[in-house]
Design a protein around this motif. Sequence first.
Motif, PDB file in Angstrom:
ATOM      1  N   LYS A  58     -11.039   2.554  -6.034  1.00 15.60           N
ATOM      2  CA  LYS A  58     -12.375   2.002  -5.827  1.00 15.60           C
ATOM      3  C   LYS A  58     -12.265   0.694  -5.042  1.00 15.60           C
ATOM      4  N   ALA A  59     -13.378   0.270  -4.451  1.00 18.75           N
ATOM      5  CA  ALA A  59     -13.396  -0.957  -3.650  1.00 18.75           C
ATOM      6  C   ALA A  59     -12.890  -2.161  -4.447  1.00 18.75           C
ATOM      7  N   LYS A  60     -13.296  -2.281  -5.709  1.00 19.02           N
ATOM      8  CA  LYS A  60     -12.842  -3.413  -6.526  1.00 19.02           C
ATOM      9  C   LYS A  60     -11.339  -3.355  -6.759  1.00 19.02           C
ATOM     10  N   GLU A  61     -10.808  -2.170  -6.930  1.00 17.90           N
ATOM     11  CA  GLU A  61      -9.360  -2.032  -7.135  1.00 17.90           C
ATOM     12  C   GLU A  61      -8.599  -2.432  -5.868  1.00 17.90           C
ATOM     13  N   LYS A  62      -9.098  -1.998  -4.727  1.00 16.19           N
ATOM     14  CA  LYS A  62      -8.460  -2.367  -3.471  1.00 16.19           C
ATOM     15  C   LYS A  62      -8.511  -3.877  -3.262  1.00 16.19           C
ATOM     16  N   GLU A  63      -9.641  -4.493  -3.586  1.00 16.62           N
ATOM     17  CA  GLU A  63      -9.754  -5.949  -3.422  1.00 16.62           C
ATOM     18  C   GLU A  63      -8.808  -6.688  -4.356  1.00 16.62           C
ATOM     19  N   ALA A  64      -8.631  -6.178  -5.562  1.00 16.93           N
ATOM     20  CA  ALA A  64      -7.696  -6.804  -6.495  1.00 16.93           C
ATOM     21  C   ALA A  64      -6.278  -6.767  -5.921  1.00 16.93           C
ATOM     22  N   VAL A  65      -5.888  -5.633  -5.359  1.00 14.14           N
ATOM     23  CA  VAL A  65      -4.569  -5.527  -4.732  1.00 14.14           C
ATOM     24  C   VAL A  65      -4.482  -6.478  -3.537  1.00 14.14           C
ATOM     25  N   GLN A  71      -1.697 -13.462  -2.340  1.00 10.82           N
ATOM     26  CA  GLN A  71      -1.214 -14.624  -3.080  1.00 10.82           C
ATOM     27  C   GLN A  71       0.316 -14.649  -3.098  1.00 10.82           C
ATOM     28  N   VAL A  72       0.925 -13.528  -3.423  1.00  9.59           N
ATOM     29  CA  VAL A  72       2.396 -13.457  -3.436  1.00  9.59           C
ATOM     30  C   VAL A  72       2.948 -13.835  -2.065  1.00  9.59           C
ATOM     31  N   ASN A  73       2.304 -13.358  -1.009  1.00 14.09           N
ATOM     32  CA  ASN A  73       2.773 -13.608   0.354  1.00 14.09           C
ATOM     33  C   ASN A  73       2.265 -14.935   0.930  1.00 14.09           C
ATOM     34  N   GLU A  74       1.520 -15.680   0.130  1.00 17.37           N
ATOM     35  CA  GLU A  74       1.016 -17.007   0.515  1.00 17.37           C
ATOM     36  C   GLU A  74       0.267 -16.986   1.845  1.00 17.37           C
ATOM     37  N   CYS A  75      -0.630 -16.019   1.978  1.00 24.08           N
ATOM     38  CA  CYS A  75      -1.407 -15.866   3.212  1.00 24.08           C
ATOM     39  C   CYS A  75      -2.778 -16.518   3.041  1.00 24.08           C
ATOM     40  N   ASP A  76      -2.921 -17.722   3.568  1.00 28.82           N
ATOM     41  CA  ASP A  76      -4.187 -18.449   3.449  1.00 28.82           C
ATOM     42  C   ASP A  76      -5.353 -17.697   4.072  1.00 28.82           C
ATOM     43  N   TYR A  77      -5.104 -17.052   5.210  1.00 28.44           N
ATOM     44  CA  TYR A  77      -6.184 -16.322   5.873  1.00 28.44           C
ATOM     45  C   TYR A  77      -6.708 -15.213   4.978  1.00 28.44           C
ATOM     46  N   CYS A  78      -5.806 -14.368   4.489  1.00 26.60           N
ATOM     47  CA  CYS A  78      -6.232 -13.211   3.695  1.00 26.60           C
ATOM     48  C   CYS A  78      -6.786 -13.636   2.338  1.00 26.60           C
ATOM     49  N   LEU A  79      -6.248 -14.696   1.758  1.00 24.95           N
ATOM     50  CA  LEU A  79      -6.818 -15.200   0.500  1.00 24.95           C
ATOM     51  C   LEU A  79      -8.261 -15.639   0.714  1.00 24.95           C
ATOM     52  N   SER A  80      -8.514 -16.323   1.823  1.00 22.61           N
ATOM     53  CA  SER A  80      -9.877 -16.780   2.107  1.00 22.61           C
ATOM     54  C   SER A  80     -10.812 -15.600   2.349  1.00 22.61           C
ATOM     55  N   ALA A  81     -10.386 -14.668   3.198  1.00 16.00           N
ATOM     56  CA  ALA A  81     -11.231 -13.507   3.504  1.00 16.00           C
ATOM     57  C   ALA A  81     -11.478 -12.658   2.263  1.00 16.00           C
ATOM     58  N   HIS A  82     -10.434 -12.389   1.496  1.00 19.00           N
ATOM     59  CA  HIS A  82     -10.590 -11.486   0.357  1.00 19.00           C
ATOM     60  C   HIS A  82     -11.223 -12.150  -0.859  1.00 19.00           C
ATOM     61  N   THR A  83     -11.240 -13.464  -0.913  1.00 17.40           N
ATOM     62  CA  THR A  83     -12.027 -14.134  -1.948  1.00 17.40           C
ATOM     63  C   THR A  83     -13.508 -13.861  -1.697  1.00 17.40           C
ATOM     64  N   VAL A  84     -13.926 -13.960  -0.442  1.00 19.80           N
ATOM     65  CA  VAL A  84     -15.318 -13.669  -0.075  1.00 19.80           C
ATOM     66  C   VAL A  84     -15.635 -12.199  -0.376  1.00 19.80           C
ATOM     67  N   ILE A  85     -14.768 -11.294   0.061  1.00 15.10           N
ATOM     68  CA  ILE A  85     -15.011  -9.862  -0.117  1.00 15.10           C
ATOM     69  C   ILE A  85     -15.001  -9.485  -1.598  1.00 15.10           C
ATOM     70  N   ALA A  86     -14.099 -10.086  -2.364  1.00 18.85           N
ATOM     71  CA  ALA A  86     -14.034  -9.799  -3.804  1.00 18.85           C
ATOM     72  C   ALA A  86     -15.342 -10.188  -4.492  1.00 18.85           C
ATOM     73  N   LYS A  87     -15.901 -11.322  -4.112  1.00 20.92           N
ATOM     74  CA  LYS A  87     -17.181 -11.746  -4.705  1.00 20.92           C
ATOM     75  C   LYS A  87     -18.303 -10.784  -4.307  1.00 20.92           C
ATOM     76  N   LEU A  88     -18.263 -10.295  -3.072  1.00 22.97           N
ATOM     77  CA  LEU A  88     -19.257  -9.304  -2.638  1.00 22.97           C
ATOM     78  C   LEU A  88     -19.124  -8.009  -3.430  1.00 22.97           C
ATOM     79  N   ASN A  89     -17.925  -7.749  -3.960  1.00 24.44           N
ATOM     80  CA  ASN A  89     -17.674  -6.554  -4.766  1.00 24.44           C
ATOM     81  C   ASN A  89     -17.865  -6.810  -6.253  1.00 24.44           C
ATOM     82  N   GLY A  90     -18.394  -7.966  -6.632  1.00 29.70           N
ATOM     83  CA  GLY A  90     -18.767  -8.204  -8.018  1.00 29.70           C
ATOM     84  C   GLY A  90     -17.814  -9.018  -8.860  1.00 29.70           C
TER      85      GLY A  90
END
Length: 182
Positions: A58-65, A71-90
């Motif tokens: 599900k979308a929420k599961e993909k966002e969690a991954v 975070q493990v890979n310390e990617c500031d770009y993806c952390l920023s983008a996926h924080t926004v997307i995760a909130k859009l997914n609830g």
Amino acid sequence: MKTFEVPARENVSAANQQLFDNLTKKLGKVPNLYATFALSENALGSYLAFSNAKSSLKAKEKEAVNLVVSQVNECDYCLSAHTVIAKLNGFTDEQVLSIRRGEAPFDAKLDALVKLAKSLTENRGKADAALVDNFFAAGYTNENLVDAILVIGDKTITNLLYGVTQIPVDFSPAPSLATATA
């Protein structure tokens, strides 16, 4: 180290210009990391096809991954983008931070997925047997395992691209875990 600039629409191939137009219609902009894929004639189209492929997750599961791998890979770009997307997914702010720490105590099934994704990323694909067993005990299937590994691979690709190019982050910065837990 070489400095990378985000290519503008007029500086990419005709095929990539069409992809830029589609992304702008869908997202309202072409995120800088997607634009960076367009430095290659084929990478953006190939990446979008891979990233948008059907999944048993599900979308929420993909966002969690996406969050825990970034975070493990310390990617500031993806952390920023996926924080926004995760909130859009609830997800709430605290849930996003928990997932980034490698756990989801608010959902036992999601917790098993997040812990396995974190371990696989940290250990470069070497699975901890107990975490795999916990993943299946939580109700996931072989199909879900394969699809989770694809999401880990997808996110690792973008983490690597950002890690090398260090292009500007065009999303609100994700809070640091140290600041958020202080």
